[in-house]
Scaffold this motif. Structure first.
Motif, PDB file in Angstrom:
ATOM      1  N   UNK A   1       1.460 -16.498   4.212  1.00 48.49           N
ATOM      2  CA  UNK A   1       0.417 -16.814   3.230  1.00 48.49           C
ATOM      3  C   UNK A   1       0.030 -18.291   3.313  1.00 48.49           C
TER       4      UNK A   1
ATOM      5  N   UNK B   1       0.168  -3.334   6.465  1.00 45.36           N
ATOM      6  CA  UNK B   1       0.583  -4.004   5.232  1.00 45.36           C
ATOM      7  C   UNK B   1       0.313  -5.500   5.332  1.00 45.36           C
TER       8      UNK B   1
ATOM      9  N   UNK C   1      -7.837 -13.732  11.730  1.00 41.61           N
ATOM     10  CA  UNK C   1      -6.700 -14.507  11.226  1.00 41.61           C
ATOM     11  C   UNK C   1      -6.173 -15.462  12.282  1.00 41.61           C
TER      12      UNK C   1
ATOM     13  N   UNK D   1      -1.828  -7.130   7.228  1.00 39.31           N
ATOM     14  CA  UNK D   1      -3.266  -7.417   7.189  1.00 39.31           C
ATOM     15  C   UNK D   1      -3.799  -7.270   5.774  1.00 39.31           C
ATOM     16  N   UNK D   2      -3.358  -6.217   5.091  1.00 39.21           N
ATOM     17  CA  UNK D   2      -3.861  -5.998   3.737  1.00 39.21           C
ATOM     18  C   UNK D   2      -3.446  -7.129   2.797  1.00 39.21           C
ATOM     19  N   UNK D   3      -2.178  -7.546   2.897  1.00 44.62           N
ATOM     20  CA  UNK D   3      -1.718  -8.627   2.020  1.00 44.62           C
ATOM     21  C   UNK D   3      -2.483  -9.914   2.305  1.00 44.62           C
ATOM     22  N   UNK D   4      -2.662 -10.246   3.600  1.00 46.78           N
ATOM     23  CA  UNK D   4      -3.329 -11.499   3.941  1.00 46.78           C
ATOM     24  C   UNK D   4      -4.809 -11.462   3.582  1.00 46.78           C
TER      25      UNK D   4
ATOM     26  N   UNK E   1       0.822  -1.209   0.000  1.00 45.10           N
ATOM     27  CA  UNK E   1       0.000   0.000   0.000  1.00 45.10           C
ATOM     28  C   UNK E   1       0.859   1.263   0.000  1.00 45.10           C
TER      29      UNK E   1
ATOM     30  N   UNK F   1      -4.468  -9.828  -0.927  1.00 45.25           N
ATOM     31  CA  UNK F   1      -3.554 -10.128  -2.030  1.00 45.25           C
ATOM     32  C   UNK F   1      -2.524 -11.187  -1.663  1.00 45.25           C
ATOM     33  N   UNK F   2      -3.007 -12.396  -1.396  1.00 44.19           N
ATOM     34  CA  UNK F   2      -2.091 -13.467  -1.031  1.00 44.19           C
ATOM     35  C   UNK F   2      -1.225 -13.894  -2.210  1.00 44.19           C
TER      36      UNK F   2
END
Lengths: 211, 211
Positions: free
Chosen positions: A50, B27, A62, B29-32, A17, B35-36
């Motif tokens: 991931x 970052x 999560x 949290x956003x990736x998980x 981001x 956008x994995x």
């Protein structure tokens, strides 16, 4: 610029981001020049996260296992359920230290135009939890945005119609379940002069008696 | 917060420039959440870059093979050598499109207090290139900082003493080699009112005759 693998790295960094083409190149150069070990450790951590972090099957937050630490903890008050939009909100509330109950993560807010309806934000799972668990208070902690407010209203209405449909008592408890919404008002340190007018009107409307 | 692997990822993300604990968590949290696939591709690109991108043996810039594309290109003017502090500077100059010669990357600037002397910034390799290659002009493009200026002065002095030591002619060329320093002045779009006084005094001192 320097090589295909460099360009690939710059491109991939742009998923972060706030990282545009210039910062991506700066990050790539900095990692390659000064922190190759760190870059490899980051690569490993990304992959690991991931592959191993999934959604808790109870609260949709999560977790590395089926059930997250919060849901699994006997210390948490099972009579309080706080509904939030994202796992980031769980982190923020946990960080505030002001809540000892459990959570339910919607994973977004209702947005019919984007095809995000009740099923997408896990309402069926939430309703089955409300029926099955000894929850006494449902705290609606969706964002104080138009979408968050609309989602909170929907949740309240959904629970009311469900409890009317099923019977006057769901799971042996007297209806209705207590449903609350987080307070809105002037934030800590907020100077009235700089607070937006909507917040100020809410703060006045929901004023508290102090003596 | 959510799990050890999540905390590990947050920790590792902090090697990125300008990323503190809060942004690192955001970052992660956003990736998980969103956008994995991108996160895995980034992990792969990071690993790949670290394993395959090395320093060019000629100019010390970044390259996947022993010699970088710029050094290997017959299109580049071999009589011009531009000395810069970092590979990022090579990228910036290439992006400007104003230079068709070749480069030498110091990888820093002289900083005796930090133990960074001539050997650490590759001066011996630079001197051997100056002796062996048909370079006619050495452009000192170190930063316009105190350290960059000091490094540029050192380079100039080092070449002068070397050429005096060896003979009056090095590699058959008449000495001295032409040595230039990039111009300093008011940047494009700079309004005099907002330019710092040192820059302004430099811009006046090095004024150009226009007619």
């Amino acid at each position: 610029m320097f090589s295909p693998k460099f360009d690939e790295l710059v491109q991939r960094l742009r998923i972060l981001p706030g990282v545009g083409p210039k910062s991506a190149q700066r990050i790539a150069l900095q990692l390659l020049a000064r922190n190759r070990t760190g870059a490899q450790a980051l690569a490993h951590a990304l992959n690991d996260a991931v592959l191993h972090i999934q959604h808790c099957t109870v609260c949709r937050s999560l977790a590395e296992s089926d059930i997250c630490d919060i849901c699994a903890s006997p210390q948490r008050d099972q009579t309080l359920l706080c509904v939030v939009e994202s796992a980031a909100d769980v982190a923020a509330i946990e960080h505030s230290g002001g809540f000892r109950g459990r959570y339910f993560v919607l994973g977004g807010h209702l947005s019919p135009l984007d095809g995000i309806g009740p099923d997408e934000i896990g309402i069926p799972l939430l309703m089955s939890r409300l029926k099955a668990e000894p929850i006494e208070e449902l705290i609606l902690a969706t964002n104080a945005t138009v979408e968050g407010q609309a989602t909170a209203h929907y949740l309240q209405a959904a629970w009311q119609s469900l409890s009317q449909l099923e019977s006057t008592a769901v799971n042996g408890r007297k209806m209705p379940l207590k449903i609350t919404r987080i307070a809105q008002g002037v934030p800590q340190g907020g100077e009235l002069e700089y607070v937006d007018s909507h917040t100020l009107s809410q703060a006045l409307q929901y004023r508290l008696t102090v003596r």
